[in-house]
Design a protein around this motif. Structure first.
Motif, PDB file in Angstrom:
ATOM      1  N   GLY A  94     -42.557-133.610  63.895  1.00  0.00           N
ATOM      2  CA  GLY A  94     -42.405-133.266  62.488  1.00  0.00           C
ATOM      3  C   GLY A  94     -42.439-131.785  62.197  1.00  0.00           C
ATOM      4  O   GLY A  94     -42.305-131.391  61.034  1.00  0.00           O
ATOM      5  N   LEU A  95     -42.603-130.939  63.213  1.00  0.00           N
ATOM      6  CA  LEU A  95     -42.685-129.493  62.990  1.00  0.00           C
ATOM      7  C   LEU A  95     -41.936-128.752  64.077  1.00  0.00           C
ATOM      8  O   LEU A  95     -42.207-128.943  65.271  1.00  0.00           O
ATOM      9  CB  LEU A  95     -44.146-129.036  62.982  1.00  0.00           C
ATOM     10  CG  LEU A  95     -44.394-127.522  62.905  1.00  0.00           C
ATOM     11  CD1 LEU A  95     -43.886-126.956  61.580  1.00  0.00           C
ATOM     12  CD2 LEU A  95     -45.884-127.210  63.082  1.00  0.00           C
ATOM     13  N   ASP A  96     -40.984-127.906  63.670  1.00  0.00           N
ATOM     14  CA  ASP A  96     -40.358-127.010  64.631  1.00  0.00           C
ATOM     15  C   ASP A  96     -40.094-125.668  63.980  1.00  0.00           C
ATOM     16  O   ASP A  96     -40.284-125.493  62.766  1.00  0.00           O
ATOM     17  CB  ASP A  96     -39.081-127.613  65.235  1.00  0.00           C
ATOM     18  CG  ASP A  96     -37.997-127.811  64.205  1.00  0.00           C
ATOM     19  OD1 ASP A  96     -37.036-127.037  64.213  1.00  0.00           O
ATOM     20  OD2 ASP A  96     -38.087-128.746  63.385  1.00  0.00           O
ATOM     21  N   PHE A  97     -39.668-124.701  64.789  1.00  0.00           N
ATOM     22  CA  PHE A  97     -39.532-123.323  64.346  1.00  0.00           C
ATOM     23  C   PHE A  97     -38.142-122.818  64.691  1.00  0.00           C
ATOM     24  O   PHE A  97     -37.622-123.094  65.780  1.00  0.00           O
ATOM     25  CB  PHE A  97     -40.601-122.450  65.014  1.00  0.00           C
ATOM     26  CG  PHE A  97     -42.004-122.879  64.686  1.00  0.00           C
ATOM     27  CD1 PHE A  97     -42.635-122.427  63.540  1.00  0.00           C
ATOM     28  CD2 PHE A  97     -42.675-123.779  65.507  1.00  0.00           C
ATOM     29  CE1 PHE A  97     -43.921-122.843  63.228  1.00  0.00           C
ATOM     30  CE2 PHE A  97     -43.967-124.199  65.208  1.00  0.00           C
ATOM     31  CZ  PHE A  97     -44.589-123.733  64.059  1.00  0.00           C
ATOM     32  N   ARG A  98     -37.539-122.046  63.760  1.00  0.00           N
ATOM     33  CA  ARG A  98     -36.178-121.561  63.955  1.00  0.00           C
ATOM     34  C   ARG A  98     -36.067-120.105  63.513  1.00  0.00           C
ATOM     35  O   ARG A  98     -36.786-119.650  62.620  1.00  0.00           O
ATOM     36  CB  ARG A  98     -35.183-122.400  63.157  1.00  0.00           C
ATOM     37  CG  ARG A  98     -35.135-123.855  63.585  1.00  0.00           C
ATOM     38  CD  ARG A  98     -34.037-124.612  62.890  1.00  0.00           C
ATOM     39  NE  ARG A  98     -34.068-126.016  63.275  1.00  0.00           N
ATOM     40  CZ  ARG A  98     -33.228-126.934  62.847  1.00  0.00           C
ATOM     41  NH1 ARG A  98     -32.265-126.592  61.995  1.00  0.00           N
ATOM     42  NH2 ARG A  98     -33.322-128.186  63.251  1.00  0.00           N
ATOM     43  N   HIS A  99     -35.106-119.427  64.117  1.00  0.00           N
ATOM     44  CA  HIS A  99     -34.784-118.054  63.760  1.00  0.00           C
ATOM     45  C   HIS A  99     -33.846-118.071  62.565  1.00  0.00           C
ATOM     46  O   HIS A  99     -32.825-118.765  62.562  1.00  0.00           O
ATOM     47  CB  HIS A  99     -34.097-117.377  64.957  1.00  0.00           C
ATOM     48  CG  HIS A  99     -33.738-115.953  64.731  1.00  0.00           C
ATOM     49  ND1 HIS A  99     -32.551-115.400  65.174  1.00  0.00           N
ATOM     50  CD2 HIS A  99     -34.410-114.945  64.111  1.00  0.00           C
ATOM     51  CE1 HIS A  99     -32.514-114.129  64.840  1.00  0.00           C
ATOM     52  NE2 HIS A  99     -33.635-113.828  64.193  1.00  0.00           N
ATOM     53  N   GLY A 100     -34.175-117.310  61.516  1.00  0.00           N
ATOM     54  CA  GLY A 100     -33.306-117.252  60.348  1.00  0.00           C
ATOM     55  C   GLY A 100     -33.941-116.495  59.209  1.00  0.00           C
ATOM     56  O   GLY A 100     -35.020-115.906  59.341  1.00  0.00           O
ATOM     57  N   GLY A 101     -33.247-116.493  58.074  1.00  0.00           N
ATOM     58  CA  GLY A 101     -33.709-115.784  56.891  1.00  0.00           C
ATOM     59  C   GLY A 101     -33.350-116.550  55.634  1.00  0.00           C
ATOM     60  O   GLY A 101     -33.451-117.780  55.584  1.00  0.00           O
ATOM     61  N   PHE A 102     -32.888-115.817  54.618  1.00  0.00           N
ATOM     62  CA  PHE A 102     -32.618-116.428  53.324  1.00  0.00           C
ATOM     63  C   PHE A 102     -31.450-117.410  53.343  1.00  0.00           C
ATOM     64  O   PHE A 102     -31.262-118.156  52.377  1.00  0.00           O
ATOM     65  CB  PHE A 102     -32.355-115.347  52.276  1.00  0.00           C
ATOM     66  CG  PHE A 102     -33.551-114.486  51.973  1.00  0.00           C
ATOM     67  CD1 PHE A 102     -34.816-115.030  51.866  1.00  0.00           C
ATOM     68  CD2 PHE A 102     -33.414-113.113  51.793  1.00  0.00           C
ATOM     69  CE1 PHE A 102     -35.921-114.240  51.588  1.00  0.00           C
ATOM     70  CE2 PHE A 102     -34.508-112.305  51.516  1.00  0.00           C
ATOM     71  CZ  PHE A 102     -35.764-112.873  51.414  1.00  0.00           C
ATOM     72  N   GLU A 103     -30.676-117.425  54.415  1.00  0.00           N
ATOM     73  CA  GLU A 103     -29.616-118.424  54.514  1.00  0.00           C
ATOM     74  C   GLU A 103     -30.173-119.815  54.809  1.00  0.00           C
ATOM     75  O   GLU A 103     -29.494-120.828  54.651  1.00  0.00           O
ATOM     76  CB  GLU A 103     -28.586-118.014  55.578  1.00  0.00           C
ATOM     77  CG  GLU A 103     -29.023-118.211  57.010  1.00  0.00           C
ATOM     78  CD  GLU A 103     -29.988-117.156  57.533  1.00  0.00           C
ATOM     79  OE1 GLU A 103     -30.343-117.241  58.722  1.00  0.00           O
ATOM     80  OE2 GLU A 103     -30.390-116.250  56.755  1.00  0.00           O
ATOM     81  N   VAL A 104     -31.443-119.894  55.242  1.00  0.00           N
ATOM     82  CA  VAL A 104     -32.162-121.149  55.517  1.00  0.00           C
ATOM     83  C   VAL A 104     -31.340-122.038  56.464  1.00  0.00           C
ATOM     84  O   VAL A 104     -30.713-123.020  56.052  1.00  0.00           O
ATOM     85  CB  VAL A 104     -32.513-121.910  54.219  1.00  0.00           C
ATOM     86  CG1 VAL A 104     -33.435-123.086  54.524  1.00  0.00           C
ATOM     87  CG2 VAL A 104     -33.175-120.980  53.207  1.00  0.00           C
ATOM     88  N   PRO A 105     -31.342-121.715  57.763  1.00  0.00           N
ATOM     89  CA  PRO A 105     -30.498-122.412  58.734  1.00  0.00           C
ATOM     90  C   PRO A 105     -31.055-123.764  59.166  1.00  0.00           C
ATOM     91  O   PRO A 105     -31.558-123.932  60.290  1.00  0.00           O
ATOM     92  CB  PRO A 105     -30.447-121.426  59.894  1.00  0.00           C
ATOM     93  CG  PRO A 105     -31.779-120.746  59.846  1.00  0.00           C
ATOM     94  CD  PRO A 105     -32.106-120.606  58.380  1.00  0.00           C
ATOM     95  N   VAL A 106     -31.006-124.727  58.271  1.00  0.00           N
ATOM     96  CA  VAL A 106     -31.403-126.099  58.585  1.00  0.00           C
ATOM     97  C   VAL A 106     -30.286-127.022  58.116  1.00  0.00           C
ATOM     98  O   VAL A 106     -29.538-126.685  57.196  1.00  0.00           O
ATOM     99  CB  VAL A 106     -32.732-126.485  57.896  1.00  0.00           C
ATOM    100  CG1 VAL A 106     -33.879-125.621  58.403  1.00  0.00           C
ATOM    101  CG2 VAL A 106     -32.622-126.390  56.382  1.00  0.00           C
TER     102      VAL A 106
END
Length: 285
Positions: A94-106
């Protein structure tokens, strides 16, 4: 070169300061105010945007949201790749981490984006554009089900989480402003002014609504001084009840007891503020 620039995360790295339990007041409010919306979704996704140098806030957000909506998943997003790498050992079901910013890459549209202590380093003129970008990523409202859509919670707190102020926004824009504090640490309500989010902190001057609100808050607090003998909580409740006679307080005594008060955004919005007047969203640099 053009392709590489376009793929860069939008925004700049924060200082990264974080402490365990720093955002507990904000999290508990989100679970109470937005829990029903999260439960309505079959697979609610929450984003901890700019979680900082350590992943504590994302780990805690998952636990607190799952107490209200057990199917919730959380993605922590950081613009600094080293922080994303350092967070990986804390990834879990239920928890992971991603590189990104205000574009919200999900994938898809999040039911919640929390951006705490992220916009303090930006200019006031940039805030509305960032809000528009983030609100555009939220799950849309659905009149057929009664859903109001996703929620963006953007605000600021002190280093150990005693004092918070945040704005809650839906897909349509700002809805409310919440002031929250550890009551035992409070001398007067206007002490919270130093934690106003970037959209409001420079507007705490004569002639601006937020300044008038904090002035009236202090006056109501002073008038409620006799209730201090029953404890700071009773004094706060009495203060907010008096304040609600002149300001559109959006919550009830159940939240006031937590050291909170929520007010309609329109009552505190800066003079001349309109979403239409916001500049274009910031581009990657």
């Amino acid at each position: 070169m053009t392709t590489r620039a376009a793929s860069r995360p939008v925004g700049t790295a924060t200082r990264g300061t974080t402490n365990p339990n720093r955002l507990r007041r904000m999290d508990r409010w989100i679970a109470a105010a937005h829990g029903a919306e999260l439960r309505r979704s079959p697979a609610p996704l929450a984003v901890d945007l700019g979680y900082g140098a350590a992943p504590w806030t994302a780990v805690e957000l998952l636990r607190r949201l799952r107490s209200a909506a057990p199917r919730t998943r959380v993605v922590g997003i950081e613009i600094d790749p080293a922080r994303v790498a350092a967070a990986q050992p804390y990834a879990q079901d239920g928890l992971d981490f991603r590189h990104g910013g205000f574009e919200v890459p999900v994938p898809g549209r999040p039911a919640l984006i929390r951006a705490a202590n992220v916009l303090r380093q930006y200019d006031e003129e940039e805030v509305a554009a960032v809000w528009r970008r983030l609100c555009a990523r939220l799950a849309p409202a659905d009149p057929a089900t009664g859903s109001r859509g996703g929620l963006l919670v953007e605000g600021t707190c002190d280093e150990i989480g005693r004092r918070h102020v945040w704005v809650a926004l839906g897909p349509e824009g700002p809805r409310t402003v919440t002031f929250a504090t550890r009551l035992g640490s409070l001398e007067r309500p206007s002490d919270l002014a130093e934690r106003l989010p970037k959209a409001l902190i420079h507007r705490n001057v004569t002639g601006e609504p937020v300044h008038a609100f904090l002035r009236d808050f202090d006056r109501a607090w002073a008038s409620a001084a006799p209730y201090a003998s029953y404890g700071a909580r009773q004094r706060w409740i009495r203060t907010v009840r008096a304040l609600a006679g002149d300001w559109p307080v959006a919550d009830t005594a159940g939240r006031w007891r937590q050291g909170e008060v929520t007010v309609a955004w329109q009552a505190l919005a800066p003079r001349g503020w309109t979403p239409a007047s916001a500049p274009a969203p910031p581009s990657a640099a």
